[in-house]
Scaffold this motif. Sequence first.
Motif, PDB file in Angstrom:
ATOM      1  N   SER A 192       0.819  -1.223   0.000  1.00  0.00           N
ATOM      2  CA  SER A 192       0.000   0.000   0.000  1.00  0.00           C
ATOM      3  C   SER A 192       0.848   1.268   0.000  1.00  0.00           C
ATOM      4  N   GLN A 193       2.157   1.111   0.095  1.00  0.00           N
ATOM      5  CA  GLN A 193       3.063   2.259   0.184  1.00  0.00           C
ATOM      6  C   GLN A 193       3.186   2.967  -1.160  1.00  0.00           C
ATOM      7  N   LYS A 194       3.307   4.310  -1.126  1.00  0.00           N
ATOM      8  CA  LYS A 194       3.462   5.085  -2.356  1.00  0.00           C
ATOM      9  C   LYS A 194       4.880   4.921  -2.908  1.00  0.00           C
ATOM     10  N   MET A 195       4.983   4.837  -4.218  1.00  0.00           N
ATOM     11  CA  MET A 195       6.287   4.702  -4.857  1.00  0.00           C
ATOM     12  C   MET A 195       7.167   5.930  -4.598  1.00  0.00           C
ATOM     13  N   GLU A 196       6.562   7.095  -4.407  1.00  0.00           N
ATOM     14  CA  GLU A 196       7.339   8.316  -4.197  1.00  0.00           C
ATOM     15  C   GLU A 196       8.147   8.263  -2.908  1.00  0.00           C
ATOM     16  N   SER A 197       7.796   7.367  -2.002  1.00  0.00           N
ATOM     17  CA  SER A 197       8.523   7.249  -0.734  1.00  0.00           C
ATOM     18  C   SER A 197       9.780   6.397  -0.865  1.00  0.00           C
ATOM     19  N   LEU A 198      10.007   5.808  -2.044  1.00  0.00           N
ATOM     20  CA  LEU A 198      11.139   4.899  -2.254  1.00  0.00           C
ATOM     21  C   LEU A 198      12.279   5.595  -2.981  1.00  0.00           C
ATOM     22  N   SER A 199      13.489   5.100  -2.760  1.00  0.00           N
ATOM     23  CA  SER A 199      14.654   5.589  -3.505  1.00  0.00           C
ATOM     24  C   SER A 199      14.627   5.036  -4.926  1.00  0.00           C
ATOM     25  N   GLY A 200      15.494   5.568  -5.786  1.00  0.00           N
ATOM     26  CA  GLY A 200      15.559   5.070  -7.162  1.00  0.00           C
ATOM     27  C   GLY A 200      15.874   3.594  -7.220  1.00  0.00           C
ATOM     28  N   GLY A 201      16.797   3.146  -6.376  1.00  0.00           N
ATOM     29  CA  GLY A 201      17.149   1.726  -6.350  1.00  0.00           C
ATOM     30  C   GLY A 201      16.006   0.862  -5.884  1.00  0.00           C
ATOM     31  N   GLN A 202      15.264   1.316  -4.886  1.00  0.00           N
ATOM     32  CA  GLN A 202      14.119   0.552  -4.386  1.00  0.00           C
ATOM     33  C   GLN A 202      13.024   0.449  -5.433  1.00  0.00           C
ATOM     34  N   LYS A 203      12.791   1.543  -6.175  1.00  0.00           N
ATOM     35  CA  LYS A 203      11.779   1.499  -7.243  1.00  0.00           C
ATOM     36  C   LYS A 203      12.144   0.456  -8.286  1.00  0.00           C
ATOM     37  N   THR A 204      13.427   0.432  -8.678  1.00  0.00           N
ATOM     38  CA  THR A 204      13.872  -0.567  -9.656  1.00  0.00           C
ATOM     39  C   THR A 204      13.655  -1.975  -9.122  1.00  0.00           C
ATOM     40  N   LYS A 205      13.970  -2.182  -7.856  1.00  0.00           N
ATOM     41  CA  LYS A 205      13.819  -3.515  -7.249  1.00  0.00           C
ATOM     42  C   LYS A 205      12.352  -3.944  -7.196  1.00  0.00           C
ATOM     43  N   VAL A 206      11.447  -2.970  -6.986  1.00  0.00           N
ATOM     44  CA  VAL A 206      10.007  -3.302  -6.988  1.00  0.00           C
ATOM     45  C   VAL A 206       9.629  -3.925  -8.327  1.00  0.00           C
ATOM     46  N   PHE A 207      10.053  -3.295  -9.413  1.00  0.00           N
ATOM     47  CA  PHE A 207       9.705  -3.819 -10.737  1.00  0.00           C
ATOM     48  C   PHE A 207      10.415  -5.136 -11.026  1.00  0.00           C
ATOM     49  N   LEU A 208      11.643  -5.283 -10.538  1.00  0.00           N
ATOM     50  CA  LEU A 208      12.340  -6.568 -10.702  1.00  0.00           C
ATOM     51  C   LEU A 208      11.606  -7.668  -9.945  1.00  0.00           C
ATOM     52  N   ALA A 209      11.053  -7.317  -8.775  1.00  0.00           N
ATOM     53  CA  ALA A 209      10.258  -8.300  -8.022  1.00  0.00           C
ATOM     54  C   ALA A 209       9.045  -8.743  -8.829  1.00  0.00           C
ATOM     55  N   GLY A 210       8.531  -7.848  -9.680  1.00  0.00           N
ATOM     56  CA  GLY A 210       7.377  -8.192 -10.515  1.00  0.00           C
ATOM     57  C   GLY A 210       7.646  -9.348 -11.457  1.00  0.00           C
ATOM     58  N   ILE A 211       8.932  -9.553 -11.827  1.00  0.00           N
ATOM     59  CA  ILE A 211       9.265 -10.694 -12.699  1.00  0.00           C
ATOM     60  C   ILE A 211       8.938 -11.994 -11.991  1.00  0.00           C
ATOM     61  N   GLN A 212       9.312 -12.085 -10.709  1.00  0.00           N
ATOM     62  CA  GLN A 212       9.034 -13.313  -9.956  1.00  0.00           C
ATOM     63  C   GLN A 212       7.535 -13.474  -9.676  1.00  0.00           C
ATOM     64  N   ILE A 213       6.839 -12.363  -9.550  1.00  0.00           N
ATOM     65  CA  ILE A 213       5.403 -12.432  -9.257  1.00  0.00           C
ATOM     66  C   ILE A 213       4.622 -12.902 -10.484  1.00  0.00           C
ATOM     67  N   HIS A 214       4.930 -12.343 -11.645  1.00  0.00           N
ATOM     68  CA  HIS A 214       4.145 -12.612 -12.853  1.00  0.00           C
ATOM     69  C   HIS A 214       4.714 -13.743 -13.715  1.00  0.00           C
ATOM     70  N   GLN A 215       5.976 -14.093 -13.525  1.00  0.00           N
ATOM     71  CA  GLN A 215       6.626 -15.177 -14.271  1.00  0.00           C
ATOM     72  C   GLN A 215       6.457 -15.026 -15.787  1.00  0.00           C
ATOM     73  N   PRO A 216       6.841 -13.890 -16.372  1.00  0.00           N
ATOM     74  CA  PRO A 216       6.677 -13.699 -17.823  1.00  0.00           C
ATOM     75  C   PRO A 216       7.705 -14.513 -18.609  1.00  0.00           C
ATOM     76  N   ALA A 217       7.369 -14.813 -19.862  1.00  0.00           N
ATOM     77  CA  ALA A 217       8.291 -15.554 -20.728  1.00  0.00           C
ATOM     78  C   ALA A 217       9.242 -14.619 -21.468  1.00  0.00           C
ATOM     79  N   LEU A 218       8.834 -13.356 -21.640  1.00  0.00           N
ATOM     80  CA  LEU A 218       9.666 -12.367 -22.340  1.00  0.00           C
ATOM     81  C   LEU A 218       9.761 -11.117 -21.474  1.00  0.00           C
ATOM     82  N   ILE A 219      10.990 -10.700 -21.186  1.00  0.00           N
ATOM     83  CA  ILE A 219      11.235  -9.577 -20.275  1.00  0.00           C
ATOM     84  C   ILE A 219      12.036  -8.503 -21.003  1.00  0.00           C
ATOM     85  N   LEU A 220      11.563  -7.259 -20.913  1.00  0.00           N
ATOM     86  CA  LEU A 220      12.234  -6.106 -21.523  1.00  0.00           C
ATOM     87  C   LEU A 220      12.726  -5.197 -20.403  1.00  0.00           C
TER      88      LEU A 220
END
Length: 528
Positions: A134-162
């Motif tokens: 529930s936390q706002k992205m604006e409260s995160l550092s640049g590195g933390q924001k990147t890690k959030v999206f990287l975590a999305g790979i494990q959550i969604h398990q996509p076959a093609l990643i850009l």
Amino acid sequence: MLILQNISYVHLNKDLLFQHISLTIQNNQKIALIGNNGSGKSTLLKIIAGELKPASGTLQCDEKPYYIPQIFGQFNHLTVAEALKVHTKITALNAIINGSINEKDYNDLDDDWTIEERCSSALSYWGLQNILLSQKMESLSGGQKTKVFLAGIQIHQPALILLDEPSNHLDSAARNKLYGFINDTSASFIVVSHDRTLLNAFDTIAELTANGINNYGGNYEFYTAQKAIENNARLQSLEETEKAIRKAREKERETLERQQRLDNRGKKKAEKAGVAKIMMNTLRNNAEQSTSKLKSVHTEKIGGLNQDLMDKRAALPDIDKMKIGFNHSSLHKGKILFSATGINVEYNGRSVWKKSIDVEINSGERLALKGDNGSGKTTLINIITGKIKPATGKVFNAINKWFYIDQDYSLIENTLNIYEQAQKYNTANLQEHEIKIRLNRFLFDKTTWDKSCQSLSGGERMRLMLCCITLSDVAPDLLIFDEPTNNLDIQNIDILTKAINEYEGSLIVVSHDEYFLDDIRINKVIQL
């Protein structure tokens, strides 16, 4: 899995960005996409992700790509769950847990009962276990924001990643985790990056140009070796063309001199034979026409060679066109520039460092300043440059002149044009033509001198900043670079590396780019 055929893209102002782009990605294939700033790498990723439409060509993709763009704060208004595109399922799950029997909630959840656990596990993997969905992205550092999206790979398990510049905001530990994650993940990847350690993890390098993609079947080191062979061939061809021009000019001179001798000899013979004046005029006109025809033949040949030479010079990488020419610091190597014993700084009653620190910098040293966010790197730089004084300890400072250059090259003033910016740093009192010669050395020709600094790319800002340093009357004793490669493409990183290696003064670099630190010959590390 993915097939691009003859893709073209045109900007809204009708300028063509690229054309004839064809690319095929197979299952489990990992490709690094590289190219100069402005070549369209990010645009191509957006086309593949479905966020932009090409002007022409066809795209066939069997899987929905998972796309992580460069992080510029554009997601600050979202919650973590919204950024991860799981908020609908999380909301539905919480409603069902609290007793909802609404059919919409069950449809939204779509039997994904483990979504919350997967999110928690993925965030923990990237060191974000204390981050709430529930936390706002604006409260995160640049590195933390990147890690959030990287975590999305494990959550969604996509076959093609850009991924577009995924390591920009990551520290060394997170970068190493990213390298391992990409290597261990079976999905297909297309990654845009200037991180050469990351590029070495890929077995295919795809170089994007305005007229297509050139594929190199190997990692980044293989690519650079192949490019060196191509560039050496260009340089050799350039030298051969220059030789051909010299020979053609010599041949022109010899031919015209020989023709002139023949004409003079014929004229003397005619005069001795008493040829009539009208006939003499005819002979002279014939000689002039013959000479003019010879000149025309040679001029055409030399003109063709000169055009060929210009084309070959234009094809050279920028690094081979540049002349840097740093002045050297007058300090002899090994002299103590800065020393600090038992220093610490307090903010709001708290010390920056748990234990007071000792630091010594000698003339000619090349230091890397390392540490996690909040470890006090900027504080130490401010002490070294005299901007702040420590609360405790002793400081000796013999630095006469220094430049602090951040990742945005913000010493460049957006309200000035290129020539005005250079003139501002002209403490050596160089004449206007001398300043323009320096600008030319850094690839700013006369068509750019009136260009606003606000419109400059990262690479252009870097080159202009380096040019400004060379306009100083006194060479700096110390150059400080803070994450200098973050906004540069590979070609401009090579230019910066060459410039730094020509500089003989002291150097402090804050960077997570280990490849870059090796290239600039760092010989000392200060770890905070």
